[in-house]
Design a protein around this motif. Structure first.
Motif, PDB file in Angstrom:
ATOM      1  N   SER A 113       0.828  -1.206   0.000  1.00  0.00           N
ATOM      2  CA  SER A 113       0.000   0.000   0.000  1.00  0.00           C
ATOM      3  C   SER A 113       0.865   1.259   0.000  1.00  0.00           C
ATOM      4  O   SER A 113       0.493   2.274  -0.604  1.00  0.00           O
ATOM      5  N   GLU A 134      -5.134  -5.480   0.968  1.00  0.00           N
ATOM      6  CA  GLU A 134      -5.706  -4.213   1.421  1.00  0.00           C
ATOM      7  C   GLU A 134      -6.337  -3.479   0.250  1.00  0.00           C
ATOM      8  O   GLU A 134      -5.959  -3.689  -0.906  1.00  0.00           O
ATOM      9  N   ARG A 136      -7.858   0.505  -1.037  1.00  0.00           N
ATOM     10  CA  ARG A 136      -8.108   1.937  -0.867  1.00  0.00           C
ATOM     11  C   ARG A 136      -9.261   2.282  -1.798  1.00  0.00           C
ATOM     12  O   ARG A 136      -9.129   2.222  -3.011  1.00  0.00           O
ATOM     13  N   TRP A 143      -6.410   2.965   3.920  1.00  0.00           N
ATOM     14  CA  TRP A 143      -6.326   1.566   3.510  1.00  0.00           C
ATOM     15  C   TRP A 143      -7.006   0.698   4.560  1.00  0.00           C
ATOM     16  O   TRP A 143      -6.796   0.882   5.758  1.00  0.00           O
ATOM     17  N   THR A 144      -7.807  -0.236   4.096  1.00  0.00           N
ATOM     18  CA  THR A 144      -8.485  -1.157   5.006  1.00  0.00           C
ATOM     19  C   THR A 144      -8.271  -2.586   4.514  1.00  0.00           C
ATOM     20  O   THR A 144      -8.093  -2.819   3.312  1.00  0.00           O
ATOM     21  N   PRO A 145      -8.292  -3.548   5.435  1.00  0.00           N
ATOM     22  CA  PRO A 145      -8.131  -4.948   5.012  1.00  0.00           C
ATOM     23  C   PRO A 145      -9.288  -5.366   4.108  1.00  0.00           C
ATOM     24  O   PRO A 145     -10.452  -5.130   4.437  1.00  0.00           O
ATOM     25  N   HIS A 148      -9.467 -10.432   5.828  1.00  0.00           N
ATOM     26  CA  HIS A 148      -8.944 -10.459   7.194  1.00  0.00           C
ATOM     27  C   HIS A 148      -8.070 -11.701   7.387  1.00  0.00           C
ATOM     28  O   HIS A 148      -8.546 -12.833   7.303  1.00  0.00           O
ATOM     29  N   ASN A 180       3.287  -7.462   3.635  1.00  0.00           N
ATOM     30  CA  ASN A 180       2.534  -8.068   4.735  1.00  0.00           C
ATOM     31  C   ASN A 180       2.162  -9.520   4.467  1.00  0.00           C
ATOM     32  O   ASN A 180       2.357 -10.388   5.319  1.00  0.00           O
TER      33      ASN A 180
END
Length: 279
Positions: A113, A134, A136, A143-145, A148, A180
């Protein structure tokens, strides 16, 4: 007049001919893990559509979701992020598409990201990092997952990194990129023969070390060995994205992805939901 539609229909007809010629070859081989899309049925349906003019008003008023894969589609694959920087022309073109309120644009990349924020600071563009880890959303800087993934599911990273560093030390020109949910070992800038041989050795080493029993996928794409969490994929990312957009479901989805064999799964998934929508 040879319009764009004329050339598209001509190309579709030629593709049907090629598909018929290759049918016997397909049947003689072992079946692929992902079912082949029905080229004949899909293209025949396209060719049976009425001319553009009768559909123009509907298309002009419809919402459209665009999914562009960056590596191998929008830009040539590179090892270092610094070498893969998008051109000003590409950024401007995507920005122009995003300026149309009927369009929702997402760039899908294996990069992090942080890299995508640097490449595409225009927040009118949506972006999906690490092939689905992630997201956007357009109009947001956050930024959000998208999927999960627990820290336990990513614990394999610390076990894999020593192997990658070992092969980096013995392979001039290779490079490790840590993200990640993905670890990438690039050998694109190494000696072609030696780099390919080392990539084969790396995959064998990972299997011998028991990583074939770890929840990861080891993929060799564009002279890069990627170790990815198998909880994250483009198919799952697109599925989750469409679920998030359920209240504003796009009428048209344009997908420009295709730099590895797993993309067949993505197109098979999209094909399956298009059939459900048609029923």
């Amino acid at each position: 007049t040879h319009t764009a539609e004329y050339w598209t229909r001509s190309f579709a007809k030629e593709l049907l001919k090629v598909d018929a010629e290759l049918l016997e070859q397909r049947l003689s081989r072992d079946g692929p893990s992902v079912p082949q899309l029905s080229v004949k049925n899909d293209l025949s349906s396209f060719l049976s559509l009425p001319p553009t003019k009768s559909r123009a008003s509907k298309a002009n008023d419809s919402s459209r979701l665009w999914l562009f894969e960056y590596e191998g589609v929008l830009n040539a694959p590179q090892s270092l992020p610094e070498l893969a920087w998008p051109s000003d022309e590409l950024v401007a073109t995507l920005g122009k598409l995003a300026s149309d309120e009927r369009n929702m644009i997402f760039v899908i990349s294996s990069r992090s990201s942080t890299v995508l924020d640097a490449w595409f600071p225009n927040h009118a563009l949506g972006a999906i990092a690490e092939l689905g880890f992630e997201v956007r959303m357009p109009g947001s800087s956050r930024w959000t997952p998208l999927v999960h993934v627990s820290s336990a599911e990513l614990s394999w990273r610390e076990d894999v990194l020593p192997n990658l560093r070992y092969f980096t030390e013995r392979t001039p020109g290779s490079y490790v990129e840590e993200k990640n949910s993905i670890l990438s070992w690039y050998y694109r800038d190494s000696d072609p023969q030696f780099g390919s041989w080392q990539a084969m050795e790396l995959r064998a080493d990972l299997n011998e070390s028991g990583f074939d029993k770890v929840p990861v996928d080891v993929v060799d794409v564009h002279k890069c060995v990627e170790i990815r969490s198998n909880s994250v994929s483009k198919v799952r990312a697109v599925h989750e994205l469409l679920m998030n957009l359920s209240e504003s479901k796009p009428e048209f989805i344009f997908v420009l992805c295709g730099n590895e064999s797993s993309d067949e799964e993505l197109y098979a998934f999209l094909h399956s939901i298009s059939i459900k929508d048609a029923e």
